[in-house]
Design a protein around this motif. Structure first.
Motif, short mmCIF file in Angstrom:
data_model
loop_
_atom_site.label_atom_id
_atom_site.label_comp_id
_atom_site.label_asym_id
_atom_site.label_seq_id
_atom_site.Cartn_x
_atom_site.Cartn_y
_atom_site.Cartn_z
N LEU A 68 37.96 36.22 36.72
CA LEU A 68 38.25 35.06 37.52
C LEU A 68 39.35 34.27 36.38
N GLU A 69 39.28 34.53 35.22
CA GLU A 69 40.23 34.21 33.91
C GLU A 69 41.24 34.93 34.01
N ALA A 70 41.23 36.53 34.15
CA ALA A 70 42.27 37.37 34.22
C ALA A 70 43.21 36.69 35.48
N LEU A 71 42.47 36.54 36.64
CA LEU A 71 43.39 36.34 37.83
C LEU A 71 44.39 35.11 37.63
N ASP A 72 43.99 34.10 36.80
CA ASP A 72 44.60 33.01 36.70
C ASP A 72 45.96 33.17 35.72
N GLY A 73 45.95 34.12 35.21
CA GLY A 73 47.20 34.56 34.36
C GLY A 73 48.42 35.61 35.24
N LEU A 74 47.79 36.09 36.46
CA LEU A 74 48.42 37.04 37.13
C LEU A 74 49.44 36.15 38.33
N ASP A 75 50.62 36.90 38.65
CA ASP A 75 51.42 36.52 39.59
C ASP A 75 50.81 36.51 41.03
N ALA A 76 49.77 37.43 41.19
CA ALA A 76 48.96 37.40 42.62
C ALA A 76 48.18 38.38 42.40
N TRP A 77 47.33 38.73 43.49
CA TRP A 77 46.38 39.82 43.67
C TRP A 77 46.15 40.30 45.07
N LEU A 78 45.56 41.50 44.83
CA LEU A 78 44.99 42.27 46.32
C LEU A 78 43.56 42.37 45.90
N LEU A 79 42.89 41.65 47.04
CA LEU A 79 41.67 41.83 47.20
C LEU A 79 40.81 42.64 48.31
N GLY A 80 40.10 43.64 47.84
CA GLY A 80 39.52 44.56 48.98
C GLY A 80 38.10 43.64 49.71
N PRO A 81 37.57 44.22 50.79
CA PRO A 81 36.75 43.63 51.22
C PRO A 81 35.38 43.70 50.37
N HIS A 82 34.68 42.67 50.50
CA HIS A 82 33.14 43.14 49.86
C HIS A 82 32.06 42.95 50.96
N ASP A 83 30.73 43.67 50.42
CA ASP A 83 29.68 43.57 51.33
C ASP A 83 28.74 42.78 50.75
N SER A 84 29.01 41.47 50.69
CA SER A 84 28.10 40.62 49.94
C SER A 84 26.82 40.44 50.52
N ALA A 85 26.58 40.77 51.94
CA ALA A 85 25.42 40.61 52.49
C ALA A 85 24.31 41.74 52.07
N ALA A 86 24.91 42.95 51.69
CA ALA A 86 24.16 43.84 51.06
C ALA A 86 23.85 43.65 49.29
N TYR A 87 24.31 42.61 49.02
CA TYR A 87 23.91 42.65 47.41
C TYR A 87 22.52 42.29 47.32
N PRO A 88 22.04 42.70 46.08
CA PRO A 88 20.55 42.35 45.74
C PRO A 88 20.68 40.72 45.63
N GLU A 89 19.28 40.30 45.71
CA GLU A 89 19.15 38.76 45.32
C GLU A 89 19.16 38.66 43.77
N PRO A 90 19.60 37.64 43.21
CA PRO A 90 20.04 36.43 43.77
C PRO A 90 21.64 36.42 44.37
N HIS A 91 22.25 37.60 44.01
CA HIS A 91 23.74 37.62 44.32
C HIS A 91 23.95 37.27 45.76
N ARG A 92 22.92 37.69 46.68
CA ARG A 92 23.20 37.66 48.20
C ARG A 92 23.17 36.24 48.79
N SER A 93 22.42 35.43 48.06
CA SER A 93 22.41 34.15 48.50
C SER A 93 23.49 33.36 47.98
N ARG A 94 24.15 33.55 46.96
CA ARG A 94 25.35 32.91 46.35
C ARG A 94 26.49 33.01 47.10
N LEU A 95 27.27 32.06 46.77
CA LEU A 95 28.95 32.06 47.37
C LEU A 95 29.38 33.50 47.15
N ASN A 96 29.86 33.90 48.08
CA ASN A 96 30.25 35.50 48.16
C ASN A 96 31.88 35.21 47.33
N PRO A 97 32.08 36.43 46.64
CA PRO A 97 33.35 36.46 45.78
C PRO A 97 34.48 36.05 46.46
#
Ligand code: ATP
Length: 366
Positions: A68-97
């Protein structure tokens, strides 16, 4: 006289994500690199950053603070898709990336075009529209509050979700949609459900109508979300720009992507007035991941949109040329009959990316 060449390389973040992300993101960077060369401007300086399942394994979280800190200093970025529904807990229940990134950087506008390619199969040929989706509130309870979430569960058998619509957010997205319509075919459709969600989506519709007075050249109509799906199936080519709240926009853009040919060709960018993020409209497609069959067009065209957004921001004619070269390279590749299996072709992801890079190079030589 053409504008002077871009003086510096742009620094773009590269977040591959999960599923087909590590296949389609490199395919897109390859096309961007070819497009920058063909436009005669310095290449992009790519900044790979950890995100997704690999980041959990390496950093204990799908979205490390360092990313997140690095993104702030960049011109822009490319984000690939994420499969947050398959993350182990506690990550699955949190706001996705991607929700976290959209919130953190205030990326309030999600622009999702759906355009059928000439020479390719499409359920509704001639579709050429753009969905402008409000990205920060509405009925997506995992991102419509400052802290906590708009969903709660007072007992195991009772679940409650809040939807939030504010005048300020609707005004902001309405202006973005009207400006876009003005540069296209001067037609804007407001999508809502004001017959049932009278106060919330009623406010959305009414504020968009108020803002329309500032854009008298744009013709405006509005439809309920359910009726809209039918109108799109029957006559999508008649629509130009659609503006709607968060959840309706998410659902509707899957439909329009498919109507235009395939979800695999549906691009998008998420922008604020300062930050921009390219992100395909589709998800991580775990069912086809790792097989070199994913269609990278959505990620490629999202990258072209991002170059265009940067070009406007920096008034950079070279970047605008690069975006056009990328788009045209993809269109000419498809028109020549090369496409992935979701579009009825036989090309793999890597071979398709190679063909697009060749087409961009030959376009530059022509
Ligand atoms: P999300 O909730 O993250 O949007 P999802 O599970 O709803 O994801 P997708 O991952 O977008 O849905 O996949 C929906 C269908 O579309 C799947 O059958 C998938 O294989 C297909 N699909 C998605 N993206 C592509 C692509 N780039 N190329 C080919 N097929 C794709």
């Amino acid at each position: 006289m053409s504008a002077p060449p871009t003086a510096r390389p742009y620094r773009l973040g590269l977040l591959e994500g999960d599923g087909i992300g590590p296949e389609i993101v490199p395919a897109a960077t390859r096309a961007v690199d070819a497009a920058m060369t063909s436009a005669g401007i310095p290449g992009v300086q790519w900044e790979p950053l950890p995100l997704g399942r690999a980041a959990i394994d390496e950093h204990g979280t799908p979205l490390p603070d360092s990313t997140l800190e690095a993104l702030d200093g960049l011109d822009a970025w490319l984000l690939g898709p994420h499969d947050s529904a398959a993350y182990p807990e506690p990550h699955r229940s949190r706001l996705n990336p991607s929700g976290t990134i959209r919130t953190r950087f205030g990326l309030y506008a999600n622009i999702r075009p759906a355009k059928a390619f000439e020479g390719a199969k499409a359920m509704v040929p001639g579709t050429d529209l753009v969905i402008v989706r409000e990205n920060t509130e509405g009925f997506y309870a995992d991102r419509n509050t400052h802290a906590g979430t708009g969903e709660l569960m007072p007992t195991p058998d009772v679940a409650i979700a809040h939807g939030i619509i504010t005048r300020a957010a609707v005004e902001r997205i309405a202006h973005a949609a009207f400006r876009l319509a003005r540069n296209r075919r001067n037609r804007l459709t407001i999508v809502h459900k004001a017959n049932v969600l009278r106060l919330t989506t009623g406010l959305f519709r009414d504020v968009c109508r108020e803002i329309s007075a500032q854009y008298p050249e744009v013709a405006v109509d509005d439809f309920h979300i359910d009726a809209m799906t039918v109108h799109l199936l029957r006559r999508a080519p008649e629509f130009d720009v659609l503006v709607t709240e968060n959840m309706f926009g998410d659902i509707l853009s899957d439909l329009t992507g498919e109507l235009a040919g395939s979800l695999g060709i549906a691009p998008s960018i998420n922008v604020s007035d300062r930050h921009g993020m390219a992100q395909a409209a589709h998800g991580s497609a775990p069912d086809i991941a790792g097989r070199d069959v994913a269609n990278p067009i959505a990620m490629m065209l999202s990258s072209a949109m991002l170059l265009d957004w940067l070009a406007d921001r920096h008034d950079d004619a070279g970047l605008r040329r690069a975006a056009a070269a990328l788009e045209s390279g993809v269109a000419r590749t498809v028109a020549a009959g090369t496409c992935t299996s979701d579009m009825g072709g036989a090309a793999g992801t890597t071979a398709f990316a190679e063909s697009v890079a060749d087409a961009i190079r030959s376009g530059a030589a022509a």
